[in-house]
Structure formats: structure tokens, C-alpha cells
Motif scaffolding. Structure first.
Motif, PDB file in Angstrom:
ATOM      1  N   GLY A   6      37.472  43.824  35.341  1.00 22.63           N
ATOM      2  CA  GLY A   6      36.420  43.363  34.436  1.00 22.63           C
ATOM      3  C   GLY A   6      35.675  44.515  33.791  1.00 22.63           C
ATOM      4  O   GLY A   6      35.397  44.500  32.583  1.00 22.63           O
ATOM      5  N   THR A   7      35.358  45.527  34.561  1.00 19.28           N
ATOM      6  CA  THR A   7      34.647  46.703  34.044  1.00 19.28           C
ATOM      7  C   THR A   7      35.470  47.406  32.982  1.00 19.28           C
ATOM      8  O   THR A   7      34.960  47.743  31.900  1.00 19.28           O
ATOM      9  CB  THR A   7      34.341  47.679  35.204  1.00 19.28           C
ATOM     10  OG1 THR A   7      33.544  46.990  36.176  1.00 19.28           O
ATOM     11  CG2 THR A   7      33.619  48.912  34.718  1.00 19.28           C
ATOM     12  N   ILE A   8      36.735  47.625  33.259  1.00 23.53           N
ATOM     13  CA  ILE A   8      37.619  48.293  32.298  1.00 23.53           C
ATOM     14  C   ILE A   8      37.813  47.416  31.061  1.00 23.53           C
ATOM     15  O   ILE A   8      37.782  47.907  29.933  1.00 23.53           O
ATOM     16  CB  ILE A   8      38.984  48.646  32.935  1.00 23.53           C
ATOM     17  CG1 ILE A   8      38.795  49.589  34.131  1.00 23.53           C
ATOM     18  CG2 ILE A   8      39.947  49.225  31.903  1.00 23.53           C
ATOM     19  CD1 ILE A   8      38.111  50.894  33.817  1.00 23.53           C
ATOM     20  N   ALA A   9      37.980  46.124  31.260  1.00 23.05           N
ATOM     21  CA  ALA A   9      38.147  45.206  30.122  1.00 23.05           C
ATOM     22  C   ALA A   9      36.919  45.255  29.215  1.00 23.05           C
ATOM     23  O   ALA A   9      37.054  45.339  27.987  1.00 23.05           O
ATOM     24  CB  ALA A   9      38.403  43.790  30.614  1.00 23.05           C
ATOM     25  N   LEU A  21      38.403  38.061  27.173  1.00 23.88           N
ATOM     26  CA  LEU A  21      38.389  36.857  28.007  1.00 23.88           C
ATOM     27  C   LEU A  21      38.655  37.252  29.441  1.00 23.88           C
ATOM     28  O   LEU A  21      39.395  38.202  29.706  1.00 23.88           O
ATOM     29  CB  LEU A  21      39.472  35.876  27.553  1.00 23.88           C
ATOM     30  CG  LEU A  21      39.350  35.322  26.147  1.00 23.88           C
ATOM     31  CD1 LEU A  21      40.654  34.661  25.731  1.00 23.88           C
ATOM     32  CD2 LEU A  21      38.213  34.330  26.074  1.00 23.88           C
ATOM     33  N   ASP A  22      38.084  36.504  30.354  1.00 23.70           N
ATOM     34  CA  ASP A  22      38.320  36.698  31.778  1.00 23.70           C
ATOM     35  C   ASP A  22      38.867  35.375  32.309  1.00 23.70           C
ATOM     36  O   ASP A  22      38.223  34.335  32.155  1.00 23.70           O
ATOM     37  CB  ASP A  22      37.013  37.079  32.472  1.00 23.70           C
ATOM     38  CG  ASP A  22      37.198  37.352  33.941  1.00 23.70           C
ATOM     39  OD1 ASP A  22      37.479  36.382  34.691  1.00 23.70           O
ATOM     40  OD2 ASP A  22      37.056  38.515  34.358  1.00 23.70           O
ATOM     41  N   THR A  23      40.034  35.419  32.919  1.00 25.50           N
ATOM     42  CA  THR A  23      40.662  34.161  33.359  1.00 25.50           C
ATOM     43  C   THR A  23      39.833  33.447  34.422  1.00 25.50           C
ATOM     44  O   THR A  23      39.768  32.215  34.426  1.00 25.50           O
ATOM     45  CB  THR A  23      42.098  34.384  33.868  1.00 25.50           C
ATOM     46  OG1 THR A  23      42.086  35.306  34.964  1.00 25.50           O
ATOM     47  CG2 THR A  23      42.986  34.905  32.749  1.00 25.50           C
ATOM     48  N   TRP A  57      47.411  27.989  28.154  1.00 28.07           N
ATOM     49  CA  TRP A  57      46.435  27.940  27.064  1.00 28.07           C
ATOM     50  C   TRP A  57      46.340  29.300  26.373  1.00 28.07           C
ATOM     51  O   TRP A  57      46.329  29.373  25.133  1.00 28.07           O
ATOM     52  CB  TRP A  57      45.066  27.513  27.607  1.00 28.07           C
ATOM     53  CG  TRP A  57      44.042  27.425  26.523  1.00 28.07           C
ATOM     54  CD1 TRP A  57      43.822  26.385  25.673  1.00 28.07           C
ATOM     55  CD2 TRP A  57      43.114  28.450  26.146  1.00 28.07           C
ATOM     56  NE1 TRP A  57      42.808  26.700  24.792  1.00 28.07           N
ATOM     57  CE2 TRP A  57      42.363  27.955  25.073  1.00 28.07           C
ATOM     58  CE3 TRP A  57      42.844  29.730  26.628  1.00 28.07           C
ATOM     59  CZ2 TRP A  57      41.357  28.695  24.463  1.00 28.07           C
ATOM     60  CZ3 TRP A  57      41.846  30.475  26.019  1.00 28.07           C
ATOM     61  CH2 TRP A  57      41.110  29.951  24.941  1.00 28.07           C
ATOM     62  N   LEU A  58      46.288  30.372  27.155  1.00 26.06           N
ATOM     63  CA  LEU A  58      46.207  31.718  26.578  1.00 26.06           C
ATOM     64  C   LEU A  58      47.407  32.009  25.683  1.00 26.06           C
ATOM     65  O   LEU A  58      47.255  32.527  24.574  1.00 26.06           O
ATOM     66  CB  LEU A  58      46.114  32.772  27.683  1.00 26.06           C
ATOM     67  CG  LEU A  58      44.795  32.846  28.447  1.00 26.06           C
ATOM     68  CD1 LEU A  58      44.958  33.712  29.694  1.00 26.06           C
ATOM     69  CD2 LEU A  58      43.679  33.361  27.557  1.00 26.06           C
ATOM     70  N   GLU A  59      48.594  31.697  26.177  1.00 22.00           N
ATOM     71  CA  GLU A  59      49.807  31.958  25.397  1.00 22.00           C
ATOM     72  C   GLU A  59      49.774  31.244  24.052  1.00 22.00           C
ATOM     73  O   GLU A  59      50.143  31.805  23.022  1.00 22.00           O
ATOM     74  CB  GLU A  59      51.041  31.529  26.179  1.00 22.00           C
ATOM     75  CG  GLU A  59      52.328  31.770  25.420  1.00 22.00           C
ATOM     76  CD  GLU A  59      53.565  31.232  26.119  1.00 22.00           C
ATOM     77  OE1 GLU A  59      54.665  31.359  25.528  1.00 22.00           O
ATOM     78  OE2 GLU A  59      53.467  30.683  27.229  1.00 22.00           O
ATOM     79  N   THR A  69      42.266  39.453  34.307  1.00 22.40           N
ATOM     80  CA  THR A  69      42.776  38.360  35.138  1.00 22.40           C
ATOM     81  C   THR A  69      42.407  38.543  36.605  1.00 22.40           C
ATOM     82  O   THR A  69      42.080  39.645  37.040  1.00 22.40           O
ATOM     83  CB  THR A  69      44.309  38.270  35.054  1.00 22.40           C
ATOM     84  OG1 THR A  69      44.872  39.409  35.703  1.00 22.40           O
ATOM     85  CG2 THR A  69      44.778  38.194  33.618  1.00 22.40           C
ATOM     86  N   GLY A  70      42.493  37.467  37.345  1.00 20.87           N
ATOM     87  CA  GLY A  70      42.330  37.540  38.789  1.00 20.87           C
ATOM     88  C   GLY A  70      43.550  38.215  39.396  1.00 20.87           C
ATOM     89  O   GLY A  70      44.596  38.365  38.754  1.00 20.87           O
TER      90      GLY A  70
END
Length: 167
Positions: A6-9, A21-23, A57-59, A69-70
Motif C-alpha cells: 500500500g505504501t509503495i502503491a 486501487l487497493d483490492t 471486475w478489475l480485468e 493487492t492482498g
């Protein structure tokens, strides 16, 4: 889990001006409850079904975004059709150190249900490491490196255009 996705994103989002976006956030919004509550109430298998639904959904709907992503998301079948897969590599001890030294360490640890048992978490890490490497388009070592260094490497490796504000 806990490597700093998350930090890098967020840093990449800020530097490239792309949407992010974060899954896990998407799943929490879809379910109207926290990941921890989903695990406690419905279990990991149900959560993995939600990840598959999110991946589909993302695709279908998302292009040119930074997606965090997790840790188990790598198992979705269509991962390669969503975008470039980046493995932020660290040792297990490096991840624990990062989480424990964070200013909100208690919160960081509490929101990760798979980290409640350190021995099980270590075994899961060992099991997943080679699988992450096999799925990754890019592997970048993040241990003992700054967010800025990692972000710059990713911008270069992904050939993302860094957009400067003209203010």
C-alpha cells in the motif's frame, strides 16, 4: 502481507498521477465490513471467492491504474490479464521489523488476521515466496530501502511516465 504494498502503491500513484486501487479496500466496500470481520465470520475460503470476484471486475473495468493487492491475491486465475505483476520481496523478519517499528504498529498487526500466529505466518511466507516469484513480471527487493528508491526503480522498470506538476 505487510511488505509495504500500500505504501509503495500510494507513492507510485502520487508520482505518476495514475488512479490507484487497493483490492482489500474494494472487498471491504463490497461487503461493508473489514477484512478481519470477513475472516472471523465467513472464513478464508469466502474471502478468496471475493478476491476472485474483484479480479474479474478489475480485468473488465480497470486500465492504467496502480493496484495494490492482498498477499493471497496472486492465486486469482486472471492475474496476468489485469496488468504487470510486481513482487515486493523481503525476508519474513524484515516484514515483521517493518510492521513492529511502524508508528501504528498495533493497528498494522491487528488488521492482518493471518499474522496472529507468527509461526503459521512464517510457514505461509515460506510457502508463498517461490510462488510469488513464479507469478511476478518484476521482482524488487524492498528490504532496508526507502520508499523513494523503490518507487524510482519501479517507474524505470515499468517505463511509467512520471508527471511533474506545472505549478
Amino acid at each position: 502481507m505487510g511488505v509495504g504494498k500500500g505504501t509503495i502503491a500510494r507513492a507510485l500513484i502520487k508520482r505518476t498521477k495514475r488512479f490507484g486501487l487497493d483490492t482489500d479496500d474494494l472487498i471491504e466496500s463490497m461487503e461493508n465490513r473489514k477484512i478481519k470481520a470477513i475472516f472471523e465470520t465467513d472464513g478464508e475460503a469466502y474471502f478468496r471467492k471475493l478476491e476472485k470476484k474483484t479480479a474479474k471486475w478489475l480485468e473488465k473495468n480497470v486500465k492504467n491504474a496502480i493496484i495494490s493487492t492482498g498477499g493471497g491475491f496472486f492465486k486469482v486465475e486472471n492475474l496476468d490479464r489485469i496488468g504487470a505483476v510486481i513482487y515486493l520481496k523481503s525476508s519474513f523478519d524484515g516484514i515483521l521489523k517493518r510492521l513492529k517499528e511502524h508508528e501504528n504498529a498495533d493497528l498494522k498487526l491487528a488488521k492482518r488476521p493471518l499474522l496472529t500466529d507468527e509461526n503459521k505466518a512464517r510457514a505461509l511466507f515460506e510457502e508463498r515466496s517461490s510462488l510469488y516469484e513464479a507469478k511476478a513480471d518484476i521482482i524488487i527487493d524492498v528490504e532496508n530501502r526507502s520508499v523513494n528508491e523503490i518507487t524510482q526503480d519501479l517507474i524505470t522498470l515499468l517505463n511509467l511516465k512520471e508527471k511533474k506538476d506545472k505549478a
